[in-house]
Design an enzyme around this catalytic site. Structure first.
Site, PDB file in Angstrom:
ATOM      1  N   CYS A   1     -26.444  23.768  75.751  1.00  0.00           N
ATOM      2  CA  CYS A   1     -26.013  23.684  74.156  1.00  0.00           C
ATOM      3  C   CYS A   1     -27.240  23.234  73.353  1.00  0.00           C
ATOM      4  CB  CYS A   1     -24.735  22.783  73.783  1.00  0.00           C
ATOM      5  SG  CYS A   1     -24.842  21.018  74.602  1.00  0.00           S
TER       6      CYS A   1
ATOM      7  N   ASP B   1     -21.402  25.480  65.951  1.00  0.00           N
ATOM      8  CA  ASP B   1     -21.235  25.131  67.462  1.00  0.00           C
ATOM      9  C   ASP B   1     -21.698  25.847  68.222  1.00  0.00           C
ATOM     10  OD1 ASP B   1     -20.301  23.565  69.334  1.00  0.00           O
ATOM     11  OD2 ASP B   1     -18.147  23.368  68.567  1.00  0.00           O
TER      12      ASP B   1
ATOM     13  N   HIS C   1     -20.701  25.427  71.463  1.00  0.00           N
ATOM     14  CA  HIS C   1     -20.062  25.172  72.565  1.00  0.00           C
ATOM     15  C   HIS C   1     -18.754  26.408  72.496  1.00  0.00           C
ATOM     16  CE1 HIS C   1     -21.806  21.349  71.877  1.00  0.00           C
ATOM     17  NE2 HIS C   1     -21.797  21.558  73.510  1.00  0.00           N
TER      18      HIS C   1
END
Length: 459
Positions: free
Chosen positions: A111, A345, A347
């Site tokens: 990430c 994000d 993820h």
């Protein structure tokens, strides 16, 4: 035979973990993000107002535009278009195997590399496209609330993956957007912008040949003791990005360089030297510079005294965002409203897209909806980024940011400083080190190891 058996066990283990992470990071329901109508919204230096006579909150997914007046609706549309136009880089699966490992996905560990890619992508967008550019097809991305992200995107990504295998010109399910692009009567400027839009994304493709792809970044990370599957902190990623840009061989990238602050200090002469270095063509034109500053916004927790400074940084048009997050998760921070940060994000596990094919699908590289997080939840470790096209731009930025640092320091030491001269004048090693077999100096390796032990563990 024993070594072969061990390799097989590692491959099975890798496949099991990949399957688990793909399930964990794919089945995520899309959630709405609400914005106050009474406070301005900042996104990488641009300000948007959603103010109306009515109080309350406003969703940016377009579901309640009929309840607000046309002027505010238009402003919301402009914000959505601007946000969606930023390049979104997330976990991917089924990409070519990473050298030295059995991994074909970065789910669960990549990430911070992804948020670093997003920051660098924004710097390149400023360089090649300018801050005013928006993707013409941004609002064509389906943002339906009736389906989960996975239910909606599985169809798109399946078509995307099939297209990458068969090298079809475009997947059927995505063809409406691309037909609209092809039918649009673009002028030369729009066509040029679309070429650079695709080229920038291709530099971040998940293949060994992509200049800033995951495979290359991991190779540079090995020089500091990192391997595929390890976690990476924001400061380590800053140094990896610098080396990746330094080693890039695409002629288009010869006009850009990256400088990483040393111990929270930006040495002005070192930056200017980088900008003034000759390009491969021998031209004396100065290079644009992306300045990366690894900092800590507190001890164990983020100090709320730094909120106004972070908001001030994100209000600058030459800011390219912040590699940060909350404990155990890295986010790319790009804006704010009140005391909440706006972020993208990484993820979210998506299928591999082969960016080498003509007219590869762009949708999965643009985030359909922003997310917000309270500043107090932010992990103190982060890396701040700026873009300066010329030496004059750098000098102006350093003056502006220095004033901001002084006004926010409140009799404490500032987060970082700009000083005159070279780092070598202050007994720091500053040679650019171009030896092929040692991409990082001993001083850099020590600094990277220190960052590795101080920063939070990222999933």
């Amino acid at each position: 035979m024993e070594a072969t058996g061990t390799d097989e066990v590692e491959k099975i283990k890798s496949k099991f973990m990949s399957a688990w992470h793909n399930m964990k990071y794919s089945w995520v329901l899309k959630t709405k993000t609400y914005f106050s109508r009474n406070s301005p919204v900042f996104l990488l230096g641009k300000c948007y107002h959603f103010k109306t006579d009515e109080s309350g909150e406003l969703s940016t997914d377009g579901s309640n535009f009929d309840k607000i007046n046309t002027e505010i609706s238009g402003n919301v549309e402009e914000f959505r278009k601007d946000f969606i136009s930023r390049i979104w880089l997330t976990y991917r699966e089924e990409f070519p195997q990473i050298k030295g490992s059995a991994l074909t996905t970065d789910c669960g560990w990549g990430c911070t590399l992804r948020t670093g890619q997003m920051l660098l992508a924004q710097g390149l967008m400023l360089h090649f496209l300018g801050r005013a550019w928006v993707w013409p097809d941004a609002l064509d991305i389906d943002n339906s609330d009736s389906e989960s992200w996975t239910a909606h995107t599985v169809k798109k990504l399946t078509a995307s993956f099939e297209a990458s295998l068969t090298a079809e010109r475009e997947p059927k399910i995505l063809s409406n957007h691309h037909q609209g692009t092809l039918k649009r009567n673009c002028d030369d400027s729009e066509m040029r912008n679309e070429v650079y839009h695709r080229k920038i994304i291709s530099w971040f493709g998940d293949s060994p040949l992509a200049a800033f792809g995951l495979h290359q970044l991991i190779e540079y990370g090995k020089k500091s003791g990192k391997i595929a599957g390890d976690w990476y902190g924001p400061a380590v990623v800053a140094h990896i990005l610098r080396k990746a840009v330094e080693e890039a061989r695409d002629p288009e990238l010869q006009g850009v360089t990256v400088y990483v602050a040393q111990d929270c200090t930006v040495y002005s002469s070192d930056v200017i030297d980088r900008q003034s270095s000759f390009m491969d063509s021998g031209k004396a034109d100065t290079k644009a510079v992306i300045i990366l500053v690894p900092v800590r916004l507190g001890g164990e927790r983020t100090n709320m005294d730094y909120l106004e400074f972070v908001k001030g940084i994100l209000s600058l048009e030459y800011c390219v965002g912040i590699i940060g997050g909350k404990p155990k998760q890295s986010y790319y921070f790009a804006g704010f409203q009140d005391d909440s940060l706006i972020y993208m994000d990484p993820h979210y596990c998506q299928s591999f897209v082969d960016v080498s094919i003509k007219d590869f699908p762009l949708e999965s590289f643009h985030c359909p909806s922003p997310k917000k997080m309270s500043f107090k939840k932010m992990d103190p470790s982060c890396t701040i980024g700026f873009y300066c096209r010329t030496v004059q731009d750098f000098e102006k930025a350093s003056e502006e940011i220095t004033k901001m640092l002084k006004s926010s320091s409140k009799e404490k030491y500032p987060l970082f400083t700009f000083v005159k001269g070279h780092s070598r004048d202050y007994d720091f090693a500053s040679s650019p080190l171009r030896e092929e077999n040692d991409l990082f100096s001993e001083d850099e390796k020590k600094r990277l190891k220190r960052f590795s032990t101080e920063e939070f563990v990222l999933l």
